[in-house]
Design a protein around this motif. Structure first.
Motif, PDB file in Angstrom:
ATOM      1  N   GLU A  93       5.854  -3.003   7.842  1.00 15.48           N
ATOM      2  CA  GLU A  93       7.208  -3.318   8.313  1.00 15.48           C
ATOM      3  C   GLU A  93       7.824  -2.128   9.047  1.00 15.48           C
ATOM      4  O   GLU A  93       8.513  -2.284  10.066  1.00 15.48           O
ATOM      5  CB  GLU A  93       8.089  -3.724   7.126  1.00 15.48           C
ATOM      6  N   GLU A 103       9.906   5.987  -1.076  1.00 11.52           N
ATOM      7  CA  GLU A 103      10.655   4.806  -0.670  1.00 11.52           C
ATOM      8  C   GLU A 103      11.087   4.834   0.788  1.00 11.52           C
ATOM      9  O   GLU A 103      11.386   3.797   1.365  1.00 11.52           O
ATOM     10  CB  GLU A 103      11.891   4.647  -1.562  1.00 11.52           C
ATOM     11  N   GLU A 151       2.426  -1.077  -1.020  1.00 12.50           N
ATOM     12  CA  GLU A 151       2.789  -0.035  -0.063  1.00 12.50           C
ATOM     13  C   GLU A 151       2.373  -0.417   1.348  1.00 12.50           C
ATOM     14  O   GLU A 151       3.078  -0.109   2.319  1.00 12.50           O
ATOM     15  CB  GLU A 151       2.143   1.297  -0.445  1.00 12.50           C
ATOM     16  N   ASN A 165       7.706  -4.140  -5.443  1.00 18.47           N
ATOM     17  CA  ASN A 165       7.988  -3.271  -4.304  1.00 18.47           C
ATOM     18  C   ASN A 165       7.741  -1.837  -4.766  1.00 18.47           C
ATOM     19  O   ASN A 165       7.230  -1.601  -5.868  1.00 18.47           O
ATOM     20  CB  ASN A 165       9.404  -3.487  -3.774  1.00 18.47           C
ATOM     21  N   VAL A 180       5.034  -2.333   3.117  1.00 17.68           N
ATOM     22  CA  VAL A 180       6.187  -1.517   3.491  1.00 17.68           C
ATOM     23  C   VAL A 180       5.881  -0.712   4.752  1.00 17.68           C
ATOM     24  O   VAL A 180       6.700  -0.636   5.681  1.00 17.68           O
ATOM     25  CB  VAL A 180       6.588  -0.583   2.332  1.00 17.68           C
TER      26      VAL A 180
END
Length: 796
Positions: free
Chosen positions: A231, A309, A225, A139, A228
């Motif tokens: 999502e 993040e 990435e 992640n 992420v």
């Protein structure tokens, strides 16, 4: 036949011995025998006959060998696919097994194999101090592998190995790029790992402090990435579903299934802003083949702080209106301030104006003419080595770049150490958000891994030799084999290589002779597909010693949904749906590491051609114009920066003053020629720091192993402060007199898309190329020895 000749020779040998014996005996019995004179004559005749038979036997064995070669060649010709009516005369050479020298050169330049990738991946995963985890488990707070590519040994070591029979092969190494999300601060590490077969050592690549790639410059083509961001978009886009459904019947949330909008992200660092920014634009679903030409008038700008993040929405644009938040856009829609009607969209969509399928008036009977290829193969491809009619070279695939050619030789002399495409720059215009982010440096999208599988009979002739590639599959911790990633074929150009028809000027019927040579070339081809665009990359080898490098862009143009007709940024190609194809340009950075004779003794000069005037020799009242040329040798790297000027014609030559042409006593060299130098309209913008090569048409630098390439994955993410740039190579302004020189060549085209670029832009009129041309390198045209030429005289 051979037995008969042996028997005949044996008989005459006995006769010769008897005659000589009789002659000797007669000399002892002088005057008592009639044999001496006869015996001597027989001996002379036997010697003459013996010589004649030796000549005959030699010719007979040579004839047998030729018949065997021709038989094998004709067999190859029958087996190869090609029209007999278009074939050249059957050559008297056949495909041969490469020598040890061929295999030797192929090994050192060969790209990494699947087994080597696997060994490198496992080695890096096992280094405990790095704490690297498999990409599928990673992640944004993990350390994981981003890419792996071969690193060639130092050039001097490679040449020592190639040019000395007993030299050991230098150790092959690989560069491994790591994204260190678990470190504090987050960082990018580049490791040099060796040997590639079974790694045992690694070192970290270092940069100058102000040029190390920042965490924010990492390419977006990494799945960790991308997942992420995907999502995040699925969550924030849900409130827009009613509006998007009403207008397009397509949306983006967890329920969209086969009606999901397509989105494209572009990550970029902006000077003075610490956050990483991601520009996202949307298109119709990619379940339809022409989705490239169906933009949705929705754009977003996402930001993420230094730790990468957390993502937030900085702004949203819909129908050219800016909103601070998605909720503000939703409120405007609920208040009835946004129209959900788009006249003509459904009608045009049903017609699929961007579909590649055939339509319109059929003027083509459908029978393709026979290909202009030779029917008998006169070239070989063995491992990563190719040879053809005196030419030979090695080639290597890579994840980051297009294919590179190495160790290019003609008639056993090295002409270039390396030749190939480095990077592609595509600069678009548009609104503020488009202008800020639609500048693509395609290396940042791993163009080597975007090599297209070639379609046999269309992308290349059926009879071509096809080569698979092995590259790293970014984000998957594995290699992938791309089938038919390149092709090699012999091609008959439509223009003769040379031709003359000799007659008396005043009597056209006084035919003296005619000569013509078909221009048969060897073509090495690769096609790169970077999302919407395809680039057909060719390197052609000519029998005259010329090398042509060309690129042909094709594919789909990039479009925006414009709320109003604004031709400043391009023409509308679908007015009813307000679709505008953006004005843009393509620029291509090529490297040509020429080695003329001893590579450490090369120079670069321009041959300046000027117009002069002087009084006419037979009438001083008027002037006579004439041309002169002046050799202008460049002493330093800064002097060797060429900004093309049509008002000052020049020729660009790399030469070796210690290598002299024996015909005219001039230094041997090669010159660079192109009709496709481009002027990028805004080359002084700091966004071009990474692509500083685009500011010049030709630049020449001293070779250094640390400056062998302008490639960097991180130039796309941070073009303002790149780790590697051609301008960095030129800063020290080193001497280029009698040095190993590298030429950087820029080609380009300004593209104004029109309706004829729908559905797919065509290559005709957009092809770009440059030539490497012998410059007093040979004593005469080397193609004069070719059997592809014909000379005809009047019949007597």
């Amino acid at each position: 036949m051979a037995e008969f000749l042996d028997s005949l020779l044996h008989s005459f040998s006995l006769l010769l011995k008897k005659a000589m014996a009789e002659s000797l005996d007669g000399s002892k019995r002088r005057g008592k025998s009639k044999w001496p004179i006869v015996a001597l004559l027989l001996a002379i005749l036997a010697v003459i006959f013996f010589i004649v038979m030796l000549v005959y036997i030699s010719k007979y064995h040579k004839l047998l060998k030729q018949q065997q070669v021709v038989s094998e060649t004709q067999k190859d010709a029958k087996e190869s696919e090609g029209s007999a009516s278009t074939a050249l005369p059957t050559p008297t050479t056949t495909t041969t097994v490469p020598s040890q020298a061929v295999v030797k050169s192929s090994k050192i330049f060969s790209d990494l194999t699947a087994e080597q990738y696997e060994a490198i991946i496992q080695y890096v995963l096992d280094i405990s101090e790095l704490g690297v985890v498999p990409s599928k488990e990673a992640n944004l707070t993990s350390n994981y592998i981003f890419s792996i590519d071969l690193v060639l040994p130092n050039k001097e070591d490679v040449l020592t190995y190639l040019d000395n029979e007993n030299a050991a092969m230098p150790v092959a190494k690989a560069k491994v790029i790591l994204f260190m999300g678990a470190s504090n601060p987050k960082a990018i590490k580049e490791l040099i790992v060796s040997p590639v077969d079974a790694p045992t050592t690694w070192t970290e690549l270092s940069y100058a402090v102000d040029r190390a790639p920042s965490w924010q410059s990492r390419p977006f083509c990494n799945l960790v990435e991308a997942k992420v961001v995907d999502e995040f978009l699925l969550q924030i886009m849900e409130p827009l579903t009613p509006m998007l459904k009403a207008q397009f019947n397509m949306w983006y949330d967890v329920t969209c299934t086969d009606r999901c909008l397509f989105y494209a992200p572009v990550a970029r660092v902006i000077p003075g802003i610490s956050d990483r920014m991601i520009f996202v634009f949307f298109h119709f679903t990619d379940n339809q083949e022409d989705y490239y030409l169906w933009p949705v008038p929705l754009k977003m700008l996402l930001t993420t702080p230094g730790n990468g993040e957390v993502y937030t929405v900085k702004s949203v644009t819909y129908n050219d209106v800016d909103y601070d938040t998605i909720q503000a856009l939703v409120d405007a829609y609920n208040a009835g301030n946004i129209s959900t009607s788009s006249p003509g969209v459904e009608q045009e969509y049903a017609g699929r104006y961007g579909s590649p399928n055939r339509r319109g008036e059929d003027l083509n009977p459908g029978n393709l003419p026979p290909p202009s290829v030779t029917s008998a193969k006169r070239f070989t491809v063995q491992e990563r080595h190719a040879s053809w009619l005196g030419w030979e070279f090695d080639f290597s695939f890579a994840t980051i770049s297009a294919i590179q050619l190495f160790n290019i030789k003609y008639k056993n002399e090295r002409i270039a150490y390396q030749l190939g495409l480095q990077d592609i720059l595509v600069l678009y215009t548009g609104g503020d958000m488009d202008q800020a982010f639609r500048m693509y440096m395609d290396v940042g999208w791993a163009i080597g891994a975007r090599t297209s599988t070639l379609r046999r009979g269309y992308d290349c002739p059926e009879s071509a030799e096809y080569v698979d590639s092995s590259v790293y599959d970014v984000g998957f911790d594995r290699s992938i084999n791309i089938r038919d990633a390149a092709c090699v074929f012999e091609y008959r150009n439509h223009v003769p290589l040379r031709r003359h028809y000799s007659v008396d000027y005043f009597n056209y019927e006084s035919f003296r002779f005619t000569m013509s040579m078909q221009n048969v070339v060897l073509v090495f081809r690769q096609i790169l597909t970077v999302w919407n665009y395809d680039y057909i990359m060719d390197i052609e080898f000519h029998q005259s010693g010329v090398i042509k490098t060309s690129v042909n862009p094709t594919g789909y143009v990039q479009v925006i949904s414009a709320g109003s007709a604004d031709i400043r940024y391009g023409y509308s190609i679908l007015p009813n749906a307000s679709v505008t194809a953006l004005l843009h340009n393509h620029a291509f950075d090529f490297v040509a590491d020429l080695d003329i004779g001893n590579s450490n003794s090369n120079r670069f000069m321009t041959l300046d051609i000027e117009a002069k005037q002087k009084p006419h020799p037979y009438n001083s009242a008027v002037n006579m114009s004439y041309m002169v040329m002046t050799e202008n040798t460049k002493a330093t790297e800064q002097e060797a920066i060429i900004n093309f000027d049509f008002s000052q014609p020049k020729q660009y030559v790399v030469f070796n003053k210690n290598e002299t042409n024996l015909r005219n006593y001039q230094p041997r060299g090669y010159r660079i020629h192109s009709g496709n130098f481009v002027n990028v309209v805004i080359p002084d913008d700091p966004v071009f720091n990474a692509a500083s090569w685009v500011r010049h048409q030709v630049a020449v630098t001293k070779y250094k192993d640390s400056e062998r390439s302008t490639l960097s994955f991180f130039s796309q993410g941070d073009p303002f402060n790149p780790p590697v740039s051609l301008s960095h190579f030129q800063e020290d302004n080193e001497s280029i007199l009698d040095q190993d020189l590298v030429c950087w060549i820029t080609l380009g085209v300004n593209h104004v898309p029109t309706s004829e670029d729908v559905p797919v832009t065509t290559t005709a009129g957009k092809s770009m190329s440059f030539y490497l041309i012998p410059y007093n390198y040979f004593e005469e045209d080397p193609s004069i020895s070719s059997k592809d030429a014909q000379v005809e005289y009047p019949s007597t």
